[in-house]
Design a protein around this motif. Structure first.
Motif, PDB file in Angstrom:
ATOM      1  N   ILE A   6       1.071  -1.237   0.068  1.00  0.00           N
ATOM      2  CA  ILE A   6       0.047   0.032   0.023  1.00  0.00           C
ATOM      3  C   ILE A   6       0.962   0.959  -0.286  1.00  0.00           C
ATOM      4  N   ASN A  29      -4.204   1.532   7.396  1.00  0.00           N
ATOM      5  CA  ASN A  29      -5.135   0.236   6.675  1.00  0.00           C
ATOM      6  C   ASN A  29      -3.594  -0.729   6.340  1.00  0.00           C
ATOM      7  N   ASP A  33      -5.575  -4.469   6.672  1.00  0.00           N
ATOM      8  CA  ASP A  33      -4.948  -5.327   5.545  1.00  0.00           C
ATOM      9  C   ASP A  33      -3.926  -6.260   5.420  1.00  0.00           C
ATOM     10  N   TYR A  35      -0.657  -5.408   4.417  1.00  0.00           N
ATOM     11  CA  TYR A  35      -0.316  -4.580   3.393  1.00  0.00           C
ATOM     12  C   TYR A  35       1.232  -4.281   3.859  1.00  0.00           C
ATOM     13  N   LYS A 103      -0.783  -2.423  -4.834  1.00  0.00           N
ATOM     14  CA  LYS A 103      -2.003  -2.952  -4.906  1.00  0.00           C
ATOM     15  C   LYS A 103      -3.578  -1.849  -4.155  1.00  0.00           C
ATOM     16  N   ALA A 104      -2.528  -1.067  -3.285  1.00  0.00           N
ATOM     17  CA  ALA A 104      -3.526  -0.052  -2.619  1.00  0.00           C
ATOM     18  C   ALA A 104      -2.825   1.161  -2.298  1.00  0.00           C
ATOM     19  N   GLN A 125     -10.792   4.597  -8.933  1.00  0.00           N
ATOM     20  CA  GLN A 125     -11.231   3.761  -8.341  1.00  0.00           C
ATOM     21  C   GLN A 125     -11.885   2.999  -8.892  1.00  0.00           C
ATOM     22  N   LEU A 129      -6.635  -0.783  -8.357  1.00  0.00           N
ATOM     23  CA  LEU A 129      -6.502  -0.531  -7.355  1.00  0.00           C
ATOM     24  C   LEU A 129      -7.393  -0.431  -6.171  1.00  0.00           C
ATOM     25  N   GLN A 130      -7.121  -0.554  -4.931  1.00  0.00           N
ATOM     26  CA  GLN A 130      -7.518  -0.347  -4.100  1.00  0.00           C
ATOM     27  C   GLN A 130      -7.479   1.019  -3.100  1.00  0.00           C
ATOM     28  N   VAL A 131      -8.473   1.674  -3.244  1.00  0.00           N
ATOM     29  CA  VAL A 131      -8.054   3.223  -3.141  1.00  0.00           C
ATOM     30  C   VAL A 131      -9.087   3.429  -1.122  1.00  0.00           C
ATOM     31  N   TYR A 132      -8.165   3.576  -0.399  1.00  0.00           N
ATOM     32  CA  TYR A 132      -8.571   4.057   0.391  1.00  0.00           C
ATOM     33  C   TYR A 132      -7.817   6.129   1.005  1.00  0.00           C
TER      34      TYR A 132
END
Length: 288
Positions: A6, A29, A33, A35, A103-104, A125, A129-132
């Motif tokens: 991340i 995060n 998760d 990372y 990946k994020a 989005q 990619l996972q977006v925070y």
């Protein structure tokens, strides 16, 4: 296969409250998760390459790396920013992230990236990619940013700038070089700095400061003035009588003391400096 990463990216000038919020969100995060963490920074301010200007900074590259290292991220990647990098499309940049096991990402909702800022939060989005999200810090309708802190410094609002920097008071570094030695004639010898970085200096004025010499901090007062149309930084260290020429020292700005004045003679200058000295001693007495 190594754990996915991340990341967040930017120039991170100053590592102010906004950057710190981003870093903390990244760490939270990553833990939730599972990372690895990565900070992607640039070796220079992107705007200075794109616009050939706007190259004043709050932190030297060395101090920036030292500050980021304290967060114990798994990776710190520094990209050499160039016009070739500047013309990468948002899609190309996302592809580069994915190709490097990222990946994020943690980003501001108002992020713009890629050539001419074509990429935004929706672009991310809609990617794999996972977006925070990490909200910007807004105070009195002002986004806490490097640009805002530079404005505060220019306006001599040192205490407010330091509050938003939060890591430590605004600090510059330079080597002591020979000046015109006017201060010596009135028993106020000053250290004239040749700055190591193109710092965004506070406005022209006299400030109460701390000055570091050989890993020891001394109470001081520092003037920023113009000479031959160039900024000049000179520090007077209290209770100090060593030779500083050639030494690399650091000056930490604590608060505004007074605007610079014009003096018709050295006696008037000396009287003002004695008043400044008394005010500086009083400041340090009251904060201890």
């Amino acid at each position: 296969m190594s754990k996915p990463i991340i990341a967040c990216w930017g120039f991170f000038d100053g590592i102010h409250q906004g950057h710190q919020a981003l870093f903390k969100q990244l760490l939270i995060n990553a833990k939730i998760d599972n990372y690895q963490t990565c900070i992607i920074s640039f070796d220079m301010k992107p705007q200075s390459v794109i616009n050939d200007n706007d190259n004043k900074v709050l932190l030297s590259d060395e101090d920036k790396i030292k500050t980021i290292t304290k967060y114990n991220f798994d990776y710190y990647w520094e990209i050499k920013f160039s016009k070739r990098i500047a013309i990468l499309s948002a899609t190309q940049f996302i592809s580069w992230l994915l190709a490097n096991n990222i990946k994020a990402v943690v980003v501001s909702p108002n992020i713009r990236f890629g050539y001419q800022g074509q990429g935004n939060i929706k672009t991310l989005q809609q990617s794999p990619l996972q977006v925070y999200l990490c909200d910007d810090i807004i105070v009195n309708n002002n986004k806490i940013s490097s640009t805002y802190i530079k404005q505060l410094l220019q306006n001599k609002e040192i205490s407010k700038a330091n509050f938003y920097l939060q890591q430590e008071p605004y600090t510059i570094c330079g080597k002591v070089v020979a000046g015109i030695k006017e201060g010596r004639t009135i028993n106020f010898p000053t250290a004239n700095l040749s700055l190591s970085t193109n710092y965004a200096l506070p406005g022209l004025a006299t400030y109460i400061t701390l000055t570091e010499v050989d890993n020891k901090w001394y109470q001081s007062m520092t003037v920023i003035m113009l000479r031959h149309n160039k900024p000049l930084v000179e520090s007077y260290l209290l209770n100090f009588n060593q030779d500083l020429y050639g030494k690399v020292i650091r000056v930490r700005f604590l608060t505004f003391l007074r605007d610079n004045l014009k003096f018709s003679n050295l006696d008037d200058l000396k009287k003002q400096l004695h008043k400044d000295l008394a005010d500086t001693i009083n400041y340090f007495t009251n904060i201890n």
